[in-house]
Design a protein around this motif. Sequence first.
Motif, mmCIF file in Angstrom:
data_model
loop_
_atom_site.group_PDB
_atom_site.id
_atom_site.type_symbol
_atom_site.label_atom_id
_atom_site.label_comp_id
_atom_site.label_asym_id
_atom_site.label_seq_id
_atom_site.Cartn_x
_atom_site.Cartn_y
_atom_site.Cartn_z
ATOM 1 N N LEU A 48 69.869 13.433 26.291
ATOM 2 C CA LEU A 48 69.661 13.938 25.938
ATOM 3 C C LEU A 48 68.071 13.860 25.050
ATOM 4 N N ALA A 49 67.575 12.877 25.449
ATOM 5 C CA ALA A 49 65.692 12.650 24.981
ATOM 6 C C ALA A 49 65.299 14.332 25.081
ATOM 7 N N LEU A 50 65.473 15.208 26.073
ATOM 8 C CA LEU A 50 65.345 16.066 27.218
ATOM 9 C C LEU A 50 65.738 17.619 25.836
ATOM 10 N N VAL A 51 67.253 17.255 25.653
ATOM 11 C CA VAL A 51 67.898 18.081 25.093
ATOM 12 C C VAL A 51 66.273 18.359 23.998
ATOM 13 N N VAL A 52 66.748 17.396 22.753
ATOM 14 C CA VAL A 52 65.963 17.302 21.767
ATOM 15 C C VAL A 52 64.157 18.056 21.659
ATOM 16 N N LEU A 53 63.988 17.372 22.922
ATOM 17 C CA LEU A 53 62.001 18.032 23.453
ATOM 18 C C LEU A 53 62.180 19.733 23.519
ATOM 19 N N GLY A 54 63.202 19.977 24.108
ATOM 20 C CA GLY A 54 63.391 21.139 24.469
ATOM 21 C C GLY A 54 63.758 21.831 22.886
ATOM 22 N N ILE A 55 64.363 21.523 22.649
ATOM 23 C CA ILE A 55 64.672 22.340 21.311
ATOM 24 C C ILE A 55 62.914 22.251 20.558
ATOM 25 N N VAL A 56 63.115 20.897 20.308
ATOM 26 C CA VAL A 56 61.460 20.791 19.499
ATOM 27 C C VAL A 56 60.652 21.834 19.930
ATOM 28 N N LEU A 57 60.462 21.924 21.373
ATOM 29 C CA LEU A 57 59.023 22.659 21.445
ATOM 30 C C LEU A 57 59.891 24.332 21.255
ATOM 31 N N LEU A 58 60.804 24.422 21.494
ATOM 32 C CA LEU A 58 61.118 25.737 21.088
ATOM 33 C C LEU A 58 60.930 26.837 19.656
ATOM 34 N N PHE A 59 61.448 25.391 19.296
ATOM 35 C CA PHE A 59 60.676 25.846 17.128
ATOM 36 C C PHE A 59 59.517 25.752 16.744
ATOM 37 N N GLY A 60 58.470 24.729 17.860
ATOM 38 C CA GLY A 60 57.606 24.328 17.026
ATOM 39 C C GLY A 60 56.219 25.525 16.653
ATOM 40 N N GLU A 61 55.331 25.923 16.285
ATOM 41 C CA GLU A 61 54.245 26.909 16.302
ATOM 42 C C GLU A 61 53.881 26.971 17.427
ATOM 43 N N SER A 62 53.895 27.890 18.137
ATOM 44 C CA SER A 62 53.622 28.356 19.275
ATOM 45 C C SER A 62 51.633 27.972 19.003
ATOM 46 N N LYS A 63 50.997 28.909 18.475
ATOM 47 C CA LYS A 63 49.918 29.100 17.876
ATOM 48 C C LYS A 63 49.008 28.240 16.219
ATOM 49 N N PRO A 64 48.471 27.734 17.023
ATOM 50 C CA PRO A 64 47.685 27.065 15.290
ATOM 51 C C PRO A 64 47.106 27.852 14.331
ATOM 52 N N ARG A 65 47.691 27.907 13.112
ATOM 53 C CA ARG A 65 46.958 28.449 12.280
ATOM 54 C C ARG A 65 45.733 27.905 11.905
ATOM 55 N N GLN A 66 44.946 29.178 11.751
ATOM 56 C CA GLN A 66 43.432 29.015 11.211
ATOM 57 C C GLN A 66 43.360 28.982 9.995
#
Length: 87
Positions: A48-66
């Motif tokens: 369950l923790a891995l699924v939540v971590l995967g979702i967070v990685l999917l919807f997190g920012e992929s590029k840092p904002r400048q």
Amino acid sequence: MNKFVGYIVAAVGLLGLAVSNTKAEVIQKFIPISIPDSVSKFVLLLSLALVVLGIVLLFGESKPRQKTKEVPIYEGKEIIGYRREKK
């Protein structure tokens, strides 16, 4: 890259959820892994923790904002536009 890792982590978590469900006979036919009941809850929580971590990685920012600021462009005394300048 984060999205790819997110998909992999979420898939491993879903696989762990399927394996930890010992009452599902259909899953046991396809995945012949038997987990003892004492470890089953641990595998369930970890999956369950891995699924939540995967979702967070999917919807997190992929590029840092400048961080930028807008600087006016002058033509004589008039402002004719703005340009963005990195800080």
